[in-house]
Design an enzyme around this catalytic site. Structure first.
Site, PDB file in Angstrom:
ATOM      1  N   SER A 165       3.917  -5.901 -12.621  1.00 10.78           N
ATOM      2  CA  SER A 165       3.154  -5.033 -11.722  1.00 10.78           C
ATOM      3  C   SER A 165       2.370  -3.954 -12.462  1.00 10.78           C
ATOM      4  O   SER A 165       1.241  -3.635 -12.094  1.00 10.78           O
ATOM      5  CB  SER A 165       4.089  -4.378 -10.702  1.00 10.78           C
ATOM      6  OG  SER A 165       4.827  -5.344 -10.002  1.00 10.78           O
ATOM      7  N   HIS A 187       3.679   1.299 -12.086  1.00  6.51           N
ATOM      8  CA  HIS A 187       2.438   1.085 -11.344  1.00  6.51           C
ATOM      9  C   HIS A 187       1.421   2.185 -11.655  1.00  6.51           C
ATOM     10  O   HIS A 187       0.273   1.908 -12.011  1.00  6.51           O
ATOM     11  CB  HIS A 187       2.718   1.085  -9.838  1.00  6.51           C
ATOM     12  CG  HIS A 187       3.570  -0.042  -9.390  1.00  6.51           C
ATOM     13  ND1 HIS A 187       3.983  -0.197  -8.073  1.00  6.51           N
ATOM     14  CD2 HIS A 187       4.107  -1.095 -10.068  1.00  6.51           C
ATOM     15  CE1 HIS A 187       4.721  -1.279  -7.969  1.00  6.51           C
ATOM     16  NE2 HIS A 187       4.815  -1.843  -9.159  1.00  6.51           N
TER      17      HIS A 187
END
Length: 426
Positions: free
Chosen positions: A210, A262
């Site tokens: 991610s 992230h």
């Protein structure tokens, strides 16, 4: 959405880049996210589609190699995770760690029970063996754990969601800029995200691509900045990409999501794009004299700043990780990046006030040992409390004495953690 392009129009160098007026109902896309032009174009011919955004000539598009390779690698490694999960399993005995099994002869491929892993994947022990991010192991010399999390996923659901987004973002970027540049952005964003996750969440164990994928999202935004003059409506492109990224990062503030990877992956992707993602059309336009010298100097200045900043950030991140810096002294509010109690402003210490719990006790892996002498009504609990520091791998031992330990369970343990662990609420 289908995009239609009007017929190409020949322009001389003196005319500059062509402009067109777009219908309000059409979608505005950055260069890397537009379909390939069906017609050939020379330097004097630039094909425009909705919003007046330029398409690169077909000769300047690349065949995607890196993104399909990464998707394939992650899929194969997920299969290896299931194989590893079944190595110690017995064919005649079903356990929580090896509950769902594939009906193959020979090796056992299995996933853990949903109560153990709701993402339909292996147990935590398998992820740790295969290279998940774990601070204690990283600090003990297993530096490869800064890279391996990018190839591991917690389960089928996790892997599928990540690969779908990677294909959507990465294929367009690679078509416009090639495998080498996209691979550089992908890996430096992902590794930087793992480093910052290790610094700011030393207690957590995490896997997933991610952070690297958010790096490509940030790179899409940086591409607009670096190729600003090739856009008819750059502010519209910035607004759309910025809104999408903000929404995704807000969704990442829910529990059990490594939003540090992230957020910092996104930031690194944005910076890296300023140094790497310059379309060849921009360079040719500069050489042909279509852009003023000031714009050319600004573009190269952004490249130098981006390269320097990337180097300095990596050095600072590694020093913070291996030097056991207390990052929360420098950034006391950084914990909010990872998790925000909702509704915003609710009191986490009041039962039922928040929809979810952002305390480290619920998400940081608190564990305990229970002791008593004579009677369980006068026992003690030694808790391994998750902390915000890198000391002892992100944990601290706290002892609570003179307790009735007859009915100590997971729920009561979280309550003890909230009352006695020093960093329970960040």
């Amino acid at each position: 959405h289908e995009l239609t392009a009007p017929p190409p129009e020949r322009r001389s160098h003196d005319d500059g880049l062509a402009r067109c007026t777009a219908s309000a109902s059409r979608m505005h896309l950055p260069l890397s996210m537009m379909p390939t032009s069906p017609a050939a174009a020379s330097l004097e011919e630039v094909v425009f589609v909705s919003g007046g955004y330029a398409l690169l000539p077909p000769a300047q598009h690349y065949r995607p190699v890196f993104v399909p390779l990464m998707v394939s690698a992650c899929a194969v490694i997920l299969g290896v995770e299931f194989y590893e999960n079944g190595l110690d399993a017995r064919p005649d005995k079903v356990t929580k760690d090896c509950y769902y099994r594939l009906p193959f002869q020979g090796p056992i491929f299995c996933a853990a029970d949903l109560s153990t892993n709701p993402l339909i994947g292996p147990s935590n022990d398998v992820l740790l063996r295969m290279g998940a991010k774990e601070n204690k192991a990283i600090l003990d010399g297993q530096f490869w754990r800064l890279v391996t999390p990018l190839f591991l996923h917690a389960g089928i659901v996790h892997c599928v969601l990540n690969m779908v987004v990677l294909l959507q973002l990465g294929m367009r970027l690679e078509e416009a800029y090639g495998a080498t540049r996209v691979a550089i952005v992908y890996f430096i964003s992902g590794i930087w995200g793992v480093i910052m996750s290790a610094v700011l969440a030393p207690h957590s164990i995490s896997v997933g691509a991610s952070g690297a994928i958010f790096g490509l999202m940030g790179a899409s935004l940086g591409e607009v900045v670096q190729n600003w003059r090739l856009y008819e409506r750059p502010c519209a492109a910035m607004g759309q990409l910025g809104f999408g990224a903000t929404l995704q990062l807000l969704l990442g503030t829910m529990p059990l999501v490594d939003n540090f990877a992230h957020f910092f992956g996104f930031c690194m992707g944005l910076i890296a794009a300023l140094g790497l993602l310059i379309t060849p059309l921009a360079s040719r336009a500069t050489r042909s004299g279509s852009w003023p010298m000031a714009a050319k100097c600004l573009r190269h200045l952004l490249q130098v700043v981006a390269a320097s900043l990337t180097y300095l950030l990596f050095i600072a991140g590694l020093l913070a990780l291996y030097g056991n810096w207390d990052a929360y002294k420098l950034c006391p509010e950084c914990a909010r990046i990872a998790c925000l109690p909702f509704p915003w402003g609710c009191d986490q210490s009041s039962p039922g006030a928040c929809w979810w719990d952002c305390s480290l006790c619920s998400s940081g892996g608190v564990s305990a040992q229970v002791f008593w002498t004579g009677s369980q009504r006068n026992g003690s609990v030694v808790m391994r409390c998750p902390t915000l520091s890198n000391h002892d791998g992100g944990f601290e031992h706290v002892t609570v004495q003179h307790l009735n330990v007859e009915n100590v369970d997971d729920t009561s343990l979280v309550g003890l953690c909230k009352g006695h662990c020093p960093d329970a609420f960040g």
